[in-house]
Every structure is written in structure tokens, then in C-alpha cells.
Design a protein around this motif. Structure first.
Motif, PDB file in Angstrom:
ATOM      1  N   LYS A   5       0.763  -1.071  -0.099  1.00  0.00           N
ATOM      2  CA  LYS A   5       0.156  -0.228  -0.131  1.00  0.00           C
ATOM      3  C   LYS A   5       0.913   1.265   0.096  1.00  0.00           C
ATOM      4  N   LEU A   6       0.811   2.084  -1.015  1.00  0.00           N
ATOM      5  CA  LEU A   6       1.499   3.465  -1.200  1.00  0.00           C
ATOM      6  C   LEU A   6       0.593   4.507  -1.230  1.00  0.00           C
ATOM      7  N   LEU A   7       0.951   5.564  -0.443  1.00  0.00           N
ATOM      8  CA  LEU A   7       0.302   6.722  -0.619  1.00  0.00           C
ATOM      9  C   LEU A   7       0.973   7.644  -1.357  1.00  0.00           C
ATOM     10  N   LEU A   8       0.597   8.289  -2.410  1.00  0.00           N
ATOM     11  CA  LEU A   8       1.121   9.148  -3.098  1.00  0.00           C
ATOM     12  C   LEU A   8       0.643  10.412  -2.963  1.00  0.00           C
ATOM     13  N   ALA A   9       1.411  11.376  -2.353  1.00  0.00           N
ATOM     14  CA  ALA A   9       1.006  12.958  -2.132  1.00  0.00           C
ATOM     15  C   ALA A   9       1.373  13.500  -3.186  1.00  0.00           C
ATOM     16  N   GLU A  10       0.743  14.233  -4.116  1.00  0.00           N
ATOM     17  CA  GLU A  10       1.186  15.051  -4.932  1.00  0.00           C
ATOM     18  C   GLU A  10       0.006  15.874  -5.500  1.00  0.00           C
ATOM     19  N   ASP A  11       0.270  17.196  -5.679  1.00  0.00           N
ATOM     20  CA  ASP A  11      -0.663  18.108  -5.948  1.00  0.00           C
ATOM     21  C   ASP A  11      -0.833  18.271  -7.592  1.00  0.00           C
ATOM     22  N   ASP A  12       0.183  17.977  -8.233  1.00  0.00           N
ATOM     23  CA  ASP A  12       0.333  17.933  -9.833  1.00  0.00           C
ATOM     24  C   ASP A  12      -0.583  16.721 -10.293  1.00  0.00           C
ATOM     25  N   GLU A  13      -1.737  16.918 -10.681  1.00  0.00           N
ATOM     26  CA  GLU A  13      -2.352  15.655 -11.154  1.00  0.00           C
ATOM     27  C   GLU A  13      -1.890  15.110 -12.450  1.00  0.00           C
ATOM     28  N   LEU A  14      -1.352  15.769 -13.282  1.00  0.00           N
ATOM     29  CA  LEU A  14      -0.623  15.154 -14.346  1.00  0.00           C
ATOM     30  C   LEU A  14       0.427  14.120 -13.923  1.00  0.00           C
ATOM     31  N   LEU A  15       1.279  14.538 -13.071  1.00  0.00           N
ATOM     32  CA  LEU A  15       2.488  13.655 -12.590  1.00  0.00           C
ATOM     33  C   LEU A  15       1.829  12.757 -11.814  1.00  0.00           C
ATOM     34  N   ALA A  16       1.135  12.869 -10.954  1.00  0.00           N
ATOM     35  CA  ALA A  16       0.387  12.098 -10.060  1.00  0.00           C
ATOM     36  C   ALA A  16      -0.150  10.734 -10.910  1.00  0.00           C
ATOM     37  N   SER A  17      -1.041  11.020 -11.915  1.00  0.00           N
ATOM     38  CA  SER A  17      -1.371  10.214 -12.637  1.00  0.00           C
ATOM     39  C   SER A  17      -0.288   9.182 -13.473  1.00  0.00           C
ATOM     40  N   LEU A  18       0.646   9.780 -13.581  1.00  0.00           N
ATOM     41  CA  LEU A  18       1.691   9.109 -14.636  1.00  0.00           C
ATOM     42  C   LEU A  18       2.641   8.222 -13.476  1.00  0.00           C
ATOM     43  N   LEU A  19       2.603   8.867 -12.577  1.00  0.00           N
ATOM     44  CA  LEU A  19       3.234   7.902 -11.260  1.00  0.00           C
ATOM     45  C   LEU A  19       2.607   6.786 -10.937  1.00  0.00           C
ATOM     46  N   ASN A  20       1.230   7.090 -10.842  1.00  0.00           N
ATOM     47  CA  ASN A  20       0.136   6.043 -10.360  1.00  0.00           C
ATOM     48  C   ASN A  20       0.260   5.064 -11.271  1.00  0.00           C
ATOM     49  N   PHE A  21       0.312   5.385 -12.663  1.00  0.00           N
ATOM     50  CA  PHE A  21       0.432   4.317 -13.721  1.00  0.00           C
ATOM     51  C   PHE A  21       1.644   3.259 -13.408  1.00  0.00           C
ATOM     52  N   ARG A  22       2.769   3.792 -13.379  1.00  0.00           N
ATOM     53  CA  ARG A  22       4.202   3.497 -13.416  1.00  0.00           C
ATOM     54  C   ARG A  22       3.976   2.455 -12.045  1.00  0.00           C
TER      55      ARG A  22
ATOM     56  N   SER B  66       0.333   7.903 -20.540  1.00  0.00           N
ATOM     57  CA  SER B  66       1.165   7.062 -19.463  1.00  0.00           C
ATOM     58  C   SER B  66       1.271   5.681 -20.046  1.00  0.00           C
ATOM     59  N   GLU B  67       0.292   5.124 -20.643  1.00  0.00           N
ATOM     60  CA  GLU B  67       0.502   3.716 -21.263  1.00  0.00           C
ATOM     61  C   GLU B  67       1.490   3.872 -22.403  1.00  0.00           C
ATOM     62  N   PHE B  68       1.583   4.732 -23.085  1.00  0.00           N
ATOM     63  CA  PHE B  68       2.425   4.964 -24.022  1.00  0.00           C
ATOM     64  C   PHE B  68       4.098   5.239 -23.689  1.00  0.00           C
ATOM     65  N   LEU B  69       3.968   5.886 -22.634  1.00  0.00           N
ATOM     66  CA  LEU B  69       5.369   6.006 -22.291  1.00  0.00           C
ATOM     67  C   LEU B  69       6.093   4.885 -21.499  1.00  0.00           C
ATOM     68  N   PHE B  70       5.393   4.059 -20.845  1.00  0.00           N
ATOM     69  CA  PHE B  70       5.542   3.032 -20.004  1.00  0.00           C
ATOM     70  C   PHE B  70       5.292   1.394 -20.740  1.00  0.00           C
ATOM     71  N   TYR B  71       5.228   1.648 -21.830  1.00  0.00           N
ATOM     72  CA  TYR B  71       4.883   0.377 -22.338  1.00  0.00           C
ATOM     73  C   TYR B  71       6.127  -0.026 -23.064  1.00  0.00           C
ATOM     74  N   ASP B 110       4.486  19.556 -20.148  1.00  0.00           N
ATOM     75  CA  ASP B 110       4.384  19.618 -18.770  1.00  0.00           C
ATOM     76  C   ASP B 110       5.150  18.426 -18.323  1.00  0.00           C
ATOM     77  N   LEU B 111       4.954  17.186 -18.645  1.00  0.00           N
ATOM     78  CA  LEU B 111       5.741  16.090 -18.194  1.00  0.00           C
ATOM     79  C   LEU B 111       6.902  15.987 -18.210  1.00  0.00           C
ATOM     80  N   LYS B 112       7.292  16.873 -19.416  1.00  0.00           N
ATOM     81  CA  LYS B 112       8.809  16.907 -19.864  1.00  0.00           C
ATOM     82  C   LYS B 112       9.772  17.540 -18.592  1.00  0.00           C
ATOM     83  N   ILE B 113       8.796  18.635 -17.849  1.00  0.00           N
ATOM     84  CA  ILE B 113       9.349  19.238 -16.721  1.00  0.00           C
ATOM     85  C   ILE B 113       9.548  18.133 -15.564  1.00  0.00           C
ATOM     86  N   ASP B 114       8.496  17.346 -15.559  1.00  0.00           N
ATOM     87  CA  ASP B 114       8.641  16.651 -14.152  1.00  0.00           C
ATOM     88  C   ASP B 114       9.309  15.282 -14.351  1.00  0.00           C
TER      89      ASP B 114
END
Lengths: 125, 595
Positions: A5-22, B66-71, B110-114
Motif C-alpha cells: 500500500k503506497l500513499l502518493l501525495a502530489e498536487d500535480d494531477e498530471l504527474l500523480a497520474s503518470l506515477l500512479n500508472f507506473r 502514461s500507457e505509451f510512455l511505460f509500454y 508539462d511532463l517533460k518538466i517533471d
């Protein structure tokens, strides 16, 4: 093997979504909170195995959350701090308050997973 | 006496306006305000709708990204591969819409920055795979400068080096935003970009732009900077200036001759920058050149030259520096020359040999001694008494050791200040010279008699005459015995006050009168000056005027005002008692403050 169980505390939704996926792909059961209040509420009812938190967040910063977990809840959960302001003061404060690791943004998702695994291994030992 | 009255109504008369016209205007402005608020409402709701739509699209596209990046093609199972292919088809369909293209580009930027590492490289690849680079390239052909600049920005951020040729063409675009973005992009995309930019740019490179380019160059990985002295011959003076700065930044000392030659450049900024380079790289061969061009330059360049000579000058240069000290009229340059002499030959100006280091206590005792010695003059008892009285009244304070200045300067302190102020201040300064001026000021005023401005000329002449009178008086001394019969004691006091001021100045002590700051010179002192006590409303004693004159004679007789004994503040004893009893007049400052 049960999921971690991991709690991801991140206000940037885009990055949160990306990290969530990974992270989900890496075998973690991820809960996302986008501000300090939500994190505190989540922590009242749940105890995650590990926390990944950004420093700059609405209501409560990542450092305040670390302090809350260590001193109020008295939990020994590994905490990894993420921050775009990776200055010395922030890093030192994070470690002083009880954070286990610090990662500067831009963050590499692969590196984050490795560090998470390392922290979890240390906890088990 | 009856005062003449003026019938104001005869002067003010309302113009006659037709009522229909007022109604027409009311409807017109009412209609305009309705249109105005409708427009605001319309655009606000449109913007809101646009943001909602954008957020919706982002939500839709982010999981796909996200799917494309981590595929991972190698690790992926068959169902995963099928899902990936389906999603690729789906995203291509979505990208047929321009709005989706814009949103997807925004997500990737945006993602490029993060993100960093391999994920970032995959991100760049995805940008090309989705043909978003072509979309950005199309923007370069737009007639809107915003679109062109945005297109260049996107291609630069996504490291699309294949578009370098197209982007670099914009470095001489007449639209400043496009041009500046093209400059940044050209330098960022390829390491050769900086050379191309310096070779071809024809426009001004602003200081801010120079800083941004320098930042880009600093962040380039494995960047091998070209030899920037090659651009010192450029026709664009901003290229020369920027090159000098880059030379300094990258410590390239191979352009010695070119840099020394630039000391003779027409532009003062380039000269200054070249002098800074000379100083940094210790080009000692430039000393002759620096001395040759010295007199033609402005103050800041002169100071830079003297500073450079102080850094690596030899004893041969002392003669030149002494000439500067004697001939130069500007106080700052003169001081710099003296300082340079002392740097080349330490101990020439400021003694360094056999000097004891004093403790802070000893320093403070020196302060007191100076004060005592300053006042030791042969004066009569009467004069001494008056001086003591004046000093006590004025609370003369001697500021710390730093304020003790040597009088190396032969010109007036006002002289250097005079050149940098406006007319009003100049006139004010001239006025100040009457009170605090000496011989130096008189000489300076002599030069002002030929001033271009009539007001300055006139005032300078008046002040000069007054000043010469007072200076003569001080130099010849005050003979009391001769003047005893004619001069009044008050006059003597005034003269002695002036005498004390000059005395203190001549003893090389700078004195600050705490309560009487008059001169502009004091404004330029570094030391903290005790500010005179401000006006305090609570300290003001209010007095009520006697009631007597405002009361009629009859009433005075009937009510016994004739027997009134005038007390403090013009109130009778009874009245004062009444007020004290019921109104509680405040007596202290605290009471007054509390009301």
C-alpha cells in the motif's frame, strides 16, 4: 504476495497520474491525495506501507506531513520526499523530521521504484 | 465697515439642455453598459467552457500518454500488445482534432518538466511518433507572432533538432518576440547555434537576452565553446559586447590584441567591458594604451582604467597617476588615482610602516582627544565662553573615526555633486554654500559665473560675493577691541558661530550638528545621523484665550467679570476648578494620549 500500500501525495494531477500508472505497473496499490488535508484524513483511517510526498502542497506541506506521521501518529512508515526545490535547507529539514529519502524533480519513475523497493527492504530487515 | 459682496449666482448659470437629449444620452449609455457587461459575461463563460473542455480532454488523454510512455515491447504480453495497438489507433483518431493536438502537446510539455531519465527520452520519441512536431512546424508558417514563437518553443523543448535550419532563419525577424525565441532555440538545439547566431544577428541583443543565452549555454551538455575573440570584429556592437562578456565568462585569454584595441572603441560600454577583460586576464601590455585613451573618456571608464592600473601597474605609472590626481577635476577620479598610487606603492598615501593596531577602547579615546584638540585655539575668555555656550546648545557630536577625512581634495565637494543634479537642486546647493562654504566653494562659484543657465549664473554671483566677505572675515580674524565700540554682542556671536564651523572644518574634522542639518553634503554621509526630534502633537501646550474680550461690557459688569483674576490660560479660578473637576484636563503627555 500481498500488494504494497503506497500513499502518493502530489498536487500535480498530471504527474500523480503518470506515477500512479507506473507504480501500479510496479506492483503497488496506490492511493493518491492532492492536498495536505486529504492526506491527514486518509492517514486517520489507513496505514500505508510507504509514503511518497511532494513538499509543496496545499494546506500542509510534505515536511509537515512527515512531522505529523512521525510525531503525532508515531508511525515508522518509510517516507520519500519529492521536491522541485531541492535546496540544501529542504533536504536537511526533510531528514531532520524523519524522512527516509529525498528525490529532486524532475524525477525518474524507474529510479523512484528502485528507491521504494530499497526502503521497503530496509524496513523488513 | 461693510464689505463688498459678490453675487456669485450672476456668474454661475446652468446651460439650457433639452430634456429629450438627456433621455437620448441615458439610453445610449445604458445600452453601452448592457453591451459591455454582456461581452464580459460572454467571454468569461467562453473561457470557462474552454477550460472545462480542456480539463476533460486532459483527463481523457493522460492515461493514454502514461500507457505509451511505460509500454515495453519486449516485456509486454500478447493482450498488452493488442491493447497498445488499439490505443495507438484511438489516439490517432483523437489527434485528428486540432484541439486534442494542442492539449496533448501541453501534456507532454508539462511532463517533460517533471520526468527525467529514460522516460523523458521516450517522451521525446512519442512526440515525434504522434506527429506533433509537424503540427508545431506548421505554426512556424503562421502570420501570428504568438503561434510562430509557440511553435519554435515546442520544437526546442522537445529537442527536435531536425527543425534547426527552419528556426534559425528567424533570428533576424522584425518581430522581437519571434526573434528572441529564435535566438534561444538556435543556441539550444545545436552546439553550433551560438556561432551561427553571433555571425548572423543584426539586431540589438538586450542584457536580459544575453543572460538567457548564457544560461542556455551553461546548461548545454558537453558544450565546447568557440573562441569568442573572433566576433570582436563584428559590425554589430552588441555582438562585440556579448562576445567580451562570453570571453570573460569562459576565461578565454587568447584575444589579447583585439581586446586591447577595443579600449579605443567609440562605445563606452564596450570600452568598459574590454577594460574589465584586461583587468581579469592581466594584460599588462595594455598599460600604455590605457593611459593614452584615459583623458578622452567619461568618469566611469576613467575609474575602470585607474582600477585596472591599480591591479597591475608599475612604478612607471605613478607619474601618470599623479598627473591625474593634479589635473582631474572630478573628485571620484581623483580619489581613485590616489588609491591606485597607494595600491602600486603601498605606504605612499596611507602610512603602513610602524603602525600600531589599536583596540576599540583606544579608538574611542582618540575620538574624545580629537574633539578637545579641535577646540584648542587662542581665544579670549569671552570668546571661549561663547563657543562653549554654542557647542552646548548645538550638541556638536563627533562621529566615529570613519568620518575623519583628509583634505586631499583641492576642489569643492559640491563640484562633483553639481554635475549630477537638476536645476532646482543646483540652486539649493549654491544657497547652502553661503552657510557652510569656504575658499574652495568660492573658487567653484567663480567657475559657475560662466554657467549656461542664467539663474545659476545670477545666484552663483550673489553667493560668491557673500561667501568672499565671510571668508575674508574669518581669515583676518575677529578683532574685538576694534569692533568693541561698533559691533553689538549679537553680531560677534554670529561671527564666532561661523568661525567655529570653519575652525572645525580646517582641523579636518567633519561635524554633524544633530539639530541643524543644513547641507546636502550631509545627505551623502554613510554614517547614521541622529534625526532631530520630530514634532510631537502631544507635547504642544494648548492655551485658552481669555474670555474677557468676547464678552460684552454689560455682561462683564452683571456677571462680575471685572473682578476676574486672570489666571493661567486666561481662565478664572472658578472656571479652572470647574474644568479640572468635571472635564479632567490632561496634564501629562500620557494623559493627553489617552484622551
Amino acid at each position: 504476495m500481498s500488494t504494497i500500500k503506497l500513499l502518493l501525495a502530489e498536487d500535480d494531477e498530471l504527474l500523480a497520474s503518470l506515477l500512479n500508472f507506473r507504480l501500479k505497473k510496479g506492483g503497488f496499490d496506490v492511493a493518491i491525495c492532492t492536498d495536505g488535508k486529504k492526506i491527514k484524513e486518509y492517514l486517520k483511517d489507513n496505514t500505508p506501507d510507504i509514503i511518497v510526498s511532494d513538499i509543496m502542497m496545499p494546506y500542509f506541506s510534505g515536511l509537515e506531513i512527515t512531522d505529523y506521521v512521525r510525531n503525532t501518529l508515531k508511525l515508522d512508515i518509510p517516507i520519500i520526499i519529492l521536491s522541485s526545490a531541492g535546496n540544501e535547507e529542504n533536504i536537511l529539514n526533510a531528514f531532520k523530521l524523519g524522512a527516509n529519502d529525498f528525490l529532486s524533480k524532475p524525477v525518474s519513475p524507474a529510479e523512484l521504484i528502485l528507491r521504494l523497493k530499497k526502503e521497503l527492504t530496509n524496513k523488513v530487515i | 465697515m461693510k464689505l463688498p459682496t459678490l453675487n456669485i449666482y450672476s456668474l454661475v448659470k446652468a446651460p439650457l439642455i433639452h430634456q429629450d437629449l438627456i433621455w437620448d444620452l441615458t439610453f445610449l449609455f445604458g445600452g453601452l453598459s448592457v453591451v459591455y457587461f454582456s461581452c464580459i459575461f460572454y467571454y468569461k463563460s467562453k473561457l470557462k467552457k474552454h477550460n472545462v473542455d480542456k480539463a476533460k480532454r486532459k483527463k481523457e488523454l493522460t492515461p493514454l500518454v502514461s500507457e505509451f510512455l511505460f509500454y515495453n515491447e519486449k516485456e509486454g504480453s500478447l493482450p498488452e500488445k493488442n491493447s497498445y495497438i488499439n490505443k495507438k489507433i484511438e489516439i490517432r483518431e483523437l489527434l485528428k482534432n486540432h484541439k486534442n493536438k494542442a492539449v496533448l502537446t501541453e501534456i507532454l510539455l508539462d511532463l517533460k518538466i517533471d520526468v527525467s531519465g529514460e522516460t523523458r527520452l521516450v517522451l521525446f520519441k512519442l512526440y515525434r511518433d504522434l506527429h506533433l512536431d509537424e503540427y508545431a512546424f506548421e505554426c512556424l508558417h503562421s502570420f501570428k507572432w504568438v503561434k510562430v514563437a509557440r511553435g519554435m518553443f515546442q520544437l526546442t523543448q522537445m529537442q527536435a533538432t531536425e527543425y534547426y535550419g527552419f528556426i534559425s532563419k528567424f533570428i533576424n525577424d522584425r518581430r522581437p518576440v519571434v526573434r528572441e525565441q529564435a535566438e534561444i532555440s538556435t543556441v539550444t538545439l545545436l552546439h553550433e547555434g551560438i556561432s551561427y547566431f553571433l555571425d548572423n544577428t543584426k539586431y540589438k541583443i538586450s542584457e536580459w537576452q544575453q543572460l538567457k543565452i548564457l544560461e542556455v549555454l551553461t546548461n548545454l551538455e558537453n558544450f565546447d565553446p568557440p573562441r569568442f575573440y573572433k566576433w570582436l570584429t563584428s559590425k554589430n556592437k552588441y555582438v562585440v559586447l556579448f562576445s567580451l562578456r562570453l570571453i570573460k565568462h569562459y576565461d578565454q585569454n587568447d584575444g589579447e590584441k583585439s581586446i586591447i584595441t577595443l579600449v579605443k572603441h567609440k562605445d563606452a560600454q564596450i570600452k568598459k567591458e574590454a577594460i574589465h577583460c584586461i583587468k581579469k586576464f592581466n594584460f599588462t601590455n595594455s598599460r600604455k594604451q590605457l593611459k593614452a585613451v584615459f583623458w578622452k573618456n567619461k568618469v566611469d571608464v576613467k575609474i575602470a582604467i585607474l582600477d585596472t592600473l591599480a591591479e597591475f601597474g608599475f612604478e612607471e605609472d605613478i607619474a601618470f597617476l599623479e598627473t591625474v590626481e593634479n589635473k582631474e577635476s572630478n573628485f571620484l577620479v581623483k580619489s581613485k588615482a590616489i588609491s591606485s598610487i597607494n595600491s602600486i606603492l603601498p605606504g605612499t598615501v596611507v602610512p603602513t610602516e610602524n603602525i600600531e593596531v589599536l583596540t576599540p577602547e583606544e579608538n574611542s579615546s582618540i575620538k574624545v582627544n580629537i574633539k578637545e584638540e579641535t577646540l584648542k585655539v587662542d581665544l579670549t575668555e569671552e570668546e571661549e565662553e561663547i563657543i562653549e555656550h554654542i557647542l552646548t546648545e548645538r550638541e556638536v557630536g563627533i562621529i566615529d573615526d570613519n568620518s575623519i577625512q583628509t583634505k586631499g581634495s583641492k576642489s569643492s565637494v559640491f563640484e562633483s555633486l553639481f554635475n549630477f543634479c537638476d536645476l532646482e537642486t543646483k540652486l539649493f546647493m549654491i544657497d547652502q554654500m553661503v552657510e557652510i562654504g569656504s575658499k574652495k566653494e568660492a573658487l567653484f562659484l567663480q567657475t559657475l559665473i560662466d554657467h549656461g543657465n542664467k539663474a545659476v549664473r545670477k545666484r552663483a554671483l550673489q553667493v560668491k560675493l557673500q561667501l568672499e566677505k565671510s571668508v575674508d572675515l574669518l581669515e583676518n580674524g575677529i578683532d574685538y577691541e576694534q569692533n568693541e565700540t561698533t559691533a553689538k554682542k549679537e553680531d560677534v556671536e554670529v561671527k564666532i558661530v561661523e568661525n567655529v564651523n570653519v575652525l572645525l572644518r580646517d582641523n579636518e574634522i567633519q561635524v554633524i550638528h544633530n539639530t541643524q542639518l543644513k547641507s546636502l553634503e550631509f545627505c551623502f554621509l554613510k554614517e547614521e545621523v541622529v534625526v532631530p526630534k520630530p514634532f510631537d502633537i502631544l507635547e504642544v501646550e494648548f492655551h485658552m484665550d481669555t474670555l474677557k474680550p468676547f464678552i460684552s461690557k454689560e455682561r462683564q459688569e452683571t456677571e462680575g467679570f471685572n473682578n476676574v483674576v486672570e489666571a493661567n490660560g486666561g481662565l478664572t479660578k472658578d472656571e479652572r476648578n470647574f474644568f479640572n473637576k468635571y472635564l479632567e484636563f490632561p496634564n501629562s503627555s500620557k494623559d493627553k494620549f489617552n484622551g
